[in-house]
Design a protein around this motif. Structure first.
Motif, PDB file in Angstrom:
ATOM      1  N   TRP A 177       0.836  -1.208   0.000  1.00  0.00           N
ATOM      2  CA  TRP A 177       0.000   0.000   0.000  1.00  0.00           C
ATOM      3  C   TRP A 177       0.872   1.260   0.000  1.00  0.00           C
ATOM      4  O   TRP A 177       0.622   2.199  -0.770  1.00  0.00           O
ATOM      5  CB  TRP A 177      -0.919  -0.011   1.230  1.00  0.00           C
ATOM      6  N   ALA A 178       1.896   1.286   0.874  1.00  0.00           N
ATOM      7  CA  ALA A 178       2.765   2.467   0.953  1.00  0.00           C
ATOM      8  C   ALA A 178       3.477   2.701  -0.374  1.00  0.00           C
ATOM      9  O   ALA A 178       3.569   3.840  -0.862  1.00  0.00           O
ATOM     10  CB  ALA A 178       3.777   2.294   2.089  1.00  0.00           C
ATOM     11  N   LYS A 179       3.975   1.621  -0.985  1.00  0.00           N
ATOM     12  CA  LYS A 179       4.655   1.763  -2.282  1.00  0.00           C
ATOM     13  C   LYS A 179       3.678   2.260  -3.352  1.00  0.00           C
ATOM     14  O   LYS A 179       4.047   3.071  -4.213  1.00  0.00           O
ATOM     15  CB  LYS A 179       5.275   0.423  -2.692  1.00  0.00           C
ATOM     16  N   HIS A 180       2.436   1.780  -3.285  1.00  0.00           N
ATOM     17  CA  HIS A 180       1.408   2.252  -4.212  1.00  0.00           C
ATOM     18  C   HIS A 180       1.164   3.749  -4.048  1.00  0.00           C
ATOM     19  O   HIS A 180       1.042   4.478  -5.040  1.00  0.00           O
ATOM     20  CB  HIS A 180       0.104   1.477  -3.980  1.00  0.00           C
ATOM     21  N   MET A 181       1.127   4.218  -2.791  1.00  0.00           N
ATOM     22  CA  MET A 181       0.887   5.644  -2.541  1.00  0.00           C
ATOM     23  C   MET A 181       2.046   6.487  -3.063  1.00  0.00           C
ATOM     24  O   MET A 181       1.840   7.522  -3.708  1.00  0.00           O
ATOM     25  CB  MET A 181       0.682   5.897  -1.048  1.00  0.00           C
ATOM     26  N   PHE A 182       3.283   6.056  -2.789  1.00  0.00           N
ATOM     27  CA  PHE A 182       4.444   6.804  -3.287  1.00  0.00           C
ATOM     28  C   PHE A 182       4.440   6.867  -4.814  1.00  0.00           C
ATOM     29  O   PHE A 182       4.751   7.910  -5.398  1.00  0.00           O
ATOM     30  CB  PHE A 182       5.752   6.169  -2.789  1.00  0.00           C
ATOM     31  N   LYS A 183       4.087   5.762  -5.457  1.00  0.00           N
ATOM     32  CA  LYS A 183       4.107   5.717  -6.920  1.00  0.00           C
ATOM     33  C   LYS A 183       2.966   6.530  -7.524  1.00  0.00           C
ATOM     34  O   LYS A 183       3.168   7.338  -8.432  1.00  0.00           O
ATOM     35  CB  LYS A 183       4.033   4.257  -7.385  1.00  0.00           C
ATOM     36  N   SER A 184       1.744   6.330  -7.014  1.00  0.00           N
ATOM     37  CA  SER A 184       0.580   6.964  -7.635  1.00  0.00           C
ATOM     38  C   SER A 184       0.502   8.459  -7.349  1.00  0.00           C
ATOM     39  O   SER A 184       0.007   9.227  -8.167  1.00  0.00           O
ATOM     40  CB  SER A 184      -0.710   6.279  -7.167  1.00  0.00           C
ATOM     41  N   VAL A 185       1.005   8.899  -6.181  1.00  0.00           N
ATOM     42  CA  VAL A 185       0.892  10.306  -5.810  1.00  0.00           C
ATOM     43  C   VAL A 185       2.157  11.087  -6.164  1.00  0.00           C
ATOM     44  O   VAL A 185       2.087  12.199  -6.691  1.00  0.00           O
ATOM     45  CB  VAL A 185       0.587  10.455  -4.305  1.00  0.00           C
ATOM     46  N   LEU A 186       3.334  10.515  -5.888  1.00  0.00           N
ATOM     47  CA  LEU A 186       4.598  11.242  -6.088  1.00  0.00           C
ATOM     48  C   LEU A 186       5.435  10.701  -7.242  1.00  0.00           C
ATOM     49  O   LEU A 186       6.498  11.254  -7.537  1.00  0.00           O
ATOM     50  CB  LEU A 186       5.429  11.195  -4.797  1.00  0.00           C
ATOM     51  N   ASP A 187       4.980   9.619  -7.875  1.00  0.00           N
ATOM     52  CA  ASP A 187       5.720   8.966  -8.953  1.00  0.00           C
ATOM     53  C   ASP A 187       7.113   8.526  -8.492  1.00  0.00           C
ATOM     54  O   ASP A 187       8.096   8.661  -9.210  1.00  0.00           O
ATOM     55  CB  ASP A 187       5.822   9.880 -10.180  1.00  0.00           C
ATOM     56  N   ILE A 188       7.181   8.018  -7.256  1.00  0.00           N
ATOM     57  CA  ILE A 188       8.434   7.491  -6.710  1.00  0.00           C
ATOM     58  C   ILE A 188       8.307   5.975  -6.602  1.00  0.00           C
ATOM     59  O   ILE A 188       7.360   5.466  -6.011  1.00  0.00           O
ATOM     60  CB  ILE A 188       8.732   8.101  -5.324  1.00  0.00           C
ATOM     61  N   ASP A 189       9.271   5.276  -7.192  1.00  0.00           N
ATOM     62  CA  ASP A 189       9.275   3.804  -7.179  1.00  0.00           C
ATOM     63  C   ASP A 189      10.191   3.281  -6.085  1.00  0.00           C
ATOM     64  O   ASP A 189      11.383   3.601  -6.077  1.00  0.00           O
ATOM     65  CB  ASP A 189       9.795   3.280  -8.526  1.00  0.00           C
ATOM     66  N   PHE A 190       9.639   2.496  -5.166  1.00  0.00           N
ATOM     67  CA  PHE A 190      10.454   1.752  -4.209  1.00  0.00           C
ATOM     68  C   PHE A 190      10.437   0.294  -4.649  1.00  0.00           C
ATOM     69  O   PHE A 190       9.420  -0.384  -4.528  1.00  0.00           O
ATOM     70  CB  PHE A 190       9.895   1.894  -2.787  1.00  0.00           C
ATOM     71  N   THR A 191      11.555  -0.169  -5.173  1.00  0.00           N
ATOM     72  CA  THR A 191      11.599  -1.542  -5.685  1.00  0.00           C
ATOM     73  C   THR A 191      12.121  -2.519  -4.636  1.00  0.00           C
ATOM     74  O   THR A 191      11.790  -3.698  -4.674  1.00  0.00           O
ATOM     75  CB  THR A 191      12.491  -1.613  -6.939  1.00  0.00           C
ATOM     76  N   GLU A 192      12.945  -2.028  -3.702  1.00  0.00           N
ATOM     77  CA  GLU A 192      13.508  -2.893  -2.668  1.00  0.00           C
ATOM     78  C   GLU A 192      12.560  -2.978  -1.470  1.00  0.00           C
ATOM     79  O   GLU A 192      11.805  -2.038  -1.201  1.00  0.00           O
ATOM     80  CB  GLU A 192      14.864  -2.358  -2.197  1.00  0.00           C
ATOM     81  N   PRO A 193      12.598  -4.076  -0.705  1.00  0.00           N
ATOM     82  CA  PRO A 193      11.788  -4.151   0.521  1.00  0.00           C
ATOM     83  C   PRO A 193      12.202  -3.048   1.502  1.00  0.00           C
ATOM     84  O   PRO A 193      13.367  -2.667   1.562  1.00  0.00           O
ATOM     85  CB  PRO A 193      12.119  -5.539   1.083  1.00  0.00           C
ATOM     86  N   PHE A 194      11.229  -2.550   2.256  1.00  0.00           N
ATOM     87  CA  PHE A 194      11.538  -1.567   3.283  1.00  0.00           C
ATOM     88  C   PHE A 194      12.372  -2.223   4.385  1.00  0.00           C
ATOM     89  O   PHE A 194      12.171  -3.393   4.722  1.00  0.00           O
ATOM     90  CB  PHE A 194      10.258  -0.994   3.899  1.00  0.00           C
ATOM     91  N   ARG A 195      13.256  -1.438   4.957  1.00  0.00           N
ATOM     92  CA  ARG A 195      14.098  -1.941   6.043  1.00  0.00           C
ATOM     93  C   ARG A 195      13.248  -2.276   7.262  1.00  0.00           C
ATOM     94  O   ARG A 195      12.266  -1.585   7.554  1.00  0.00           O
ATOM     95  CB  ARG A 195      15.140  -0.868   6.391  1.00  0.00           C
ATOM     96  N   ARG A 196      13.604  -3.339   7.959  1.00  0.00           N
ATOM     97  CA  ARG A 196      12.957  -3.707   9.232  1.00  0.00           C
ATOM     98  C   ARG A 196      13.976  -3.518  10.347  1.00  0.00           C
ATOM     99  O   ARG A 196      15.067  -4.092  10.282  1.00  0.00           O
ATOM    100  CB  ARG A 196      12.496  -5.159   9.213  1.00  0.00           C
ATOM    101  N   MET A 197      13.653  -2.756  11.367  1.00  0.00           N
ATOM    102  CA  MET A 197      14.607  -2.445  12.422  1.00  0.00           C
ATOM    103  C   MET A 197      13.981  -2.706  13.787  1.00  0.00           C
ATOM    104  O   MET A 197      12.947  -2.118  14.111  1.00  0.00           O
ATOM    105  CB  MET A 197      15.048  -0.980  12.318  1.00  0.00           C
ATOM    106  N   PRO A 198      14.582  -3.583  14.606  1.00  0.00           N
ATOM    107  CA  PRO A 198      14.062  -3.762  15.967  1.00  0.00           C
ATOM    108  C   PRO A 198      14.140  -2.454  16.757  1.00  0.00           C
ATOM    109  O   PRO A 198      15.052  -1.644  16.557  1.00  0.00           O
ATOM    110  CB  PRO A 198      15.008  -4.818  16.571  1.00  0.00           C
ATOM    111  N   TRP A 199      13.205  -2.285  17.668  1.00  0.00           N
ATOM    112  CA  TRP A 199      13.149  -1.074  18.501  1.00  0.00           C
ATOM    113  C   TRP A 199      14.470  -0.838  19.217  1.00  0.00           C
ATOM    114  O   TRP A 199      14.963   0.296  19.274  1.00  0.00           O
ATOM    115  CB  TRP A 199      12.011  -1.213  19.511  1.00  0.00           C
ATOM    116  N   SER A 200      15.081  -1.894  19.746  1.00  0.00           N
ATOM    117  CA  SER A 200      16.334  -1.735  20.494  1.00  0.00           C
ATOM    118  C   SER A 200      17.444  -1.188  19.601  1.00  0.00           C
ATOM    119  O   SER A 200      18.232  -0.337  20.016  1.00  0.00           O
ATOM    120  CB  SER A 200      16.765  -3.067  21.114  1.00  0.00           C
ATOM    121  N   GLU A 201      17.488  -1.646  18.346  1.00  0.00           N
ATOM    122  CA  GLU A 201      18.505  -1.145  17.401  1.00  0.00           C
ATOM    123  C   GLU A 201      18.238   0.317  17.052  1.00  0.00           C
ATOM    124  O   GLU A 201      19.168   1.131  16.973  1.00  0.00           O
ATOM    125  CB  GLU A 201      18.503  -1.998  16.128  1.00  0.00           C
TER     126      GLU A 201
END
Length: 561
Positions: free
Chosen positions: A230-254
Motif C-alpha cells: 500500500w505504501a509503495k502504491h501511494m508513493f508511486k501513484s501520488v509522487l511517482d516514486i518507485d520503491f523496488t527494494e523491501p523496506f528496512r525492518r529495524m528492531p526497537w532496540s537497534e
C-alpha cells in the motif's frame, strides 16, 4: 475572484482567479461604457461574472497555465463587492499565522493551501482504491462512545437523556474495529476522525484523521506485506516514486541504540556507537559517573569553529533537550583535538573516534548519562546537525518498519507499568512466560511505519484470548472489577469465538504533510485549531447558556488562572 487589476488608461487588465487558476480579462478602449464602468469599480477579491470572447494573446506568459489566451470582456457583472482583505491572497502571503487562522476561509483561497487540499483529496481516493482492491470494507464506527482510561485524555460529551453520564469522543476506533473482527468482517478500513485532549504542537491537533485498518486470520508478516505494498502504491501513484527494494525492518532496540529514537530518520547516516567501555577509567568523573557514554561522527564538521561548537553545546543544554554539556573530538589530517584531551591520550581519543566511525574532517559529538536519556538527547543533537548540514531533504524519503517494541514502559511517578501501545496488543508468544516474572523484558507483537523521522502509522497483532487479555490487564494494574467495568464488553465478545486479528492505523494528516513536503499537519487540514486548541475563526470553545447547562444537569466551578 479578482486577483489584480491593472488600469493602463486606454485598457484595463484583470486577473480573474478561481480554483483552477488565473485567467486574464481585457477591457479595451472601445468596450462599451457599462463594461468600463464596472471594471473601474473592481478591487481585490470582488466576485465577478464575465461574458466575452477567448482570443490568443499577443504577448504570451509561459509562467501561467492560461498564458496563451485572454478573454476580451463584453460584459462584467459584479456579483459581490469585497472589502480589502486583511492579507494578500497570493502564493506567498504577507499575513502572519494568527491572522490567516482567523480568516481561514480567505487563506484557503491561496494556491499553496488549494494544492494541499487537492493532494489530500487525491490521496484519500488512492487509499480507498487500493484497499477496496484488496477486499477491505469501509465501515463507519460511532463518534459517541464509552470513556476508557488508557492513552491521552478523552474529550467528553454530557448526555441529556442520561443525567450525570458522559460519552467520550473516540481517540481511535480500537475496540470497535476489534469487535468488527469478532463480527466476521475480516478486512475493515475507515478514514476516520479521532479526538485527543492533549497538549498541542506542530504535528498534533485535538481532532485528526487516521486511516484505520484491521484484518482477521493474520500474523504480523501478513499485515506488513500488504501495507508495505500500500505504501509503495501511494508513493508511486501520488509522487511517482518507485520503491523496488523491501523496506528496512529495524528492531526497537537497534533504533534506540543507533539513532536514539523509535522513529529514526534514515535520510542520512551519523549512527551512534556505545563508547562506555572506552570512556570509563580515565579519571574524568563526567564519564566515570555515567551509566552510558554514546556519540556519533558529524560528517565534515571538523571545520566547525569554537563558536559553532558552543552553539551546539547551548542547544543540548536547552530544557527541551536537557543535557548538562557536550564533549567533542575533532579529527583532522594532522592529528586529533578534543575538549577532554587532558584526560585522554591521542591514541585513546583515536580509538574513540574510530569506534564512532569518524574520518579525517569529521567532528565527534558525545553525551553521557542514563542510557535512554542520553540516547534521546543525542538524537535531538543529530537532527539539529543534520538540519544545519541540509541533510533533511523533504523530497527524499527513507521509509522503514520499526518492530519488536517493548510491551510495557515503566512510569517512575506512578510506579506502575503502562502499555507501550495499548492494552490490547499481543505479546510475542515466546515472551508470554515473562509477563508476571519480568514484564519489562516482554516484547510486543507491534510495529510502526516510519518515514523521515516521523511515525506515520503503527499497530499490532491483538489479543484474542480472554485469559491472556485478563493477564495483561493484571500486569497494567487493573483489578478484575476495573477491567470488567471498562472493557467487559470486549472481553465478553471474545468468549463468542474471536478470530486471531491485527491491524494498524496511519496518521492521514501526517502522511499528507510528508507527501506535501511540509512539517506541520495544520496546512493539510481545512479548518485546524491553533496551538492552544482554539478555533480562532469560529472563536471556540465558548461558554454555553445557563439553560443548556440546566438541561445537562451541569454546574460550573469558578476558574482561577
Amino acid at each position: 475572484w479578482v486577483q489584480k487589476v491593472r488600469n493602463l488608461g486606454a485598457m484595463t487588465f484583470i486577473d480573474l482567479r478561481d480554483r483552477y487558476g488565473i485567467t486574464q480579462i481585457v477591457v479595451e478602449e472601445h468596450s462599451d461604457e457599462a463594461t468600463k464602468a464596472a471594471a473601474a469599480k473592481l478591487g481585490r477579491e470582488c466576485v465577478v461574472q464575465v461574458t466575452g470572447k477567448v482570443i490568443e494573446r499577443e504577448s504570451k506568459n509561459a509562467k501561467m497555465a492560461t498564458g496563451d489566451i485572454e478573454v476580451v470582456a463584453e460584459k462584467i457583472n459584479i456579483l459581490n463587492q469585497a472589502v480589502v482583505p486583511p492579507f494578500t491572497i497570493e502564493e506567498n502571503s504577507d499575513g502572519g499565522d494568527d491572522l490567516r487562522m482567523k480568516y481561514r476561509y480567505l487563506d484557503l483561497r491561496r494556491p499553496p493551501l488549494q494544492r494541499n487540499m487537492i493532494l489530500r483529496h487525491k490521496m484519500a481516493q488512492e487509499i480507498r482504491r487500493f484497499l477496496d482492491g484488496e477486499g477491505f470494507l469501509e465501515i463507519e464506527t460511532p463518534y459517541l462512545i464509552k470513556s476508557t482510561p488508557e492513552g491521552a485524555r478523552d474529550f467528553v460529551v454530557p448526555s441529556r437523556m442520561n443525567p450525570n453520564e458522559f460519552y467520550a469522543l473516540p481517540q481511535s476506533p480500537q475496540t470497535l474495529k476489534q469487535l468488527l473482527m469478532v463480527s466476521g468482517y475480516d478486512r475493515y478500513f475507515q478514514i476516520v476522525r479521532c479526538f485527543r485532549d492533549e497538549d498541542l504542537r506542530a504535528d498534533r491537533q485535538p481532532e485528526f484523521t487516521q486511516i484505520d485498518c484491521e484484518m482477521s486470520f493474520v500474523e504480523q508478516e501478513d499485515i506488513l506485506e500488504i501495507f508495505e505494498r500500500w505504501a509503495k502504491h501511494m508513493f508511486k501513484s501520488v509522487l511517482d516514486i518507485d520503491f523496488t527494494e523491501p523496506f528496512r525492518r529495524m528492531p526497537w532496540s537497534e533504533a534506540m541504540e543507533k539513532y536514539g529514537s523509535d522513529k529514526p530518520d534514515l535520510r542520512f547516516g551519523m549512527e551512534f556507537s556505545d563508547i562506555t567501555d572506552l570512556a570509563h577509567g580515565h579519571n574524568f568523573s563526567v564519564f566515570d559517573d555515567a551509566e552510558y557514554v554514546v556519540g556519533f561522527a558529524a560528517t565534515g564538521c571538523a571545520s566547525y569553529t569554537r563558536k559553532q561548537i558552543d552553539a551546539l553545546t547551548d542547544y543540548v543544554k536547552r530544557p527541551q533537550v536537557g543535557a548538562k554539556g557536550l564533549i567533542w573530538i575533532r579529527v583532522e589530517e594532522g592529528g586529533i583535538k578534543s575538549s577532554i584531551d587532558k584526560f585522554f591520550s591521542a591514541e585513546e581519543l583515536q580509538a574513540i573516534a574510530e569506534r564512532l566511525g569518524a574520518k579525517a574532517g569529521d567532528l565527534c559529538l558525545i553525551l553521557c548519562g542514563k542510557k535512554y536519556k542520553a540516547l534521546t538527547q543525542l538524537c535531538a543533537l543529530r537532527l539539529e546537525v543534520a538540519e544545519q548540514l541540509g541533510l533533511r531533504d523533504p523530497k527524499k524519503f527513507a521509509p522503514l518498519w520499526v518492530v519488536d517494541f517493548p510491551m510495557f514502559e515503566w512510569d517512575e511517578e506512578t510506579e506502575r507499568f503502562y502499555a507501550k501501545h495499548h492494552p490490547f496488543t499481543s505479546p510475542k508468544p515466546e515472551d508470554i512466560d515473562k509477563l508476571e516474572s519480568d514484564p519489562g523484558a516482554v516484547r510486543a507483537n507491534a510495529y510502526d511505519f516510519v518515514c523521515n523521522g516521523t511515525e506515520i502509522g503503527g499497530g499490532s497483532i491483538r489479543i484474542h484470548d480472554p485469559k491472556l487479555q485478563s493477564l495483561i490487564f493484571k500486569c497494567l494494574g487493573f483489578t478484575p472489577e476495573q477491567a470488567e467495568a471498562q472493557f467487559g464488553f470486549l472481553i465478553n465478545a471474545f468468549r463468542y469465538g474471536a478470530p486471531p486479528h491485527g491491524g494498524l492505523a496511519f496518521g492521514f494528516d501526517r502522511l499528507c504533510s510528508l507527501f506535501g513536503g511540509v512539517d506541520s499537519i495544520r496546512d493539510f487540514i481545512a479548518f485546524p485549531k491553533n496551538n492552544a486548541g482554539r478555533d480562532v475563526m469560529l472563536d471556540g470553545p465558548s461558554p454555553i447558556d445557563q439553560a443548556q447547562l440546566d438541561e445537562l444537569y451541569l454546574s460550573l466551578v469558578p476558574f482561577e488562572k
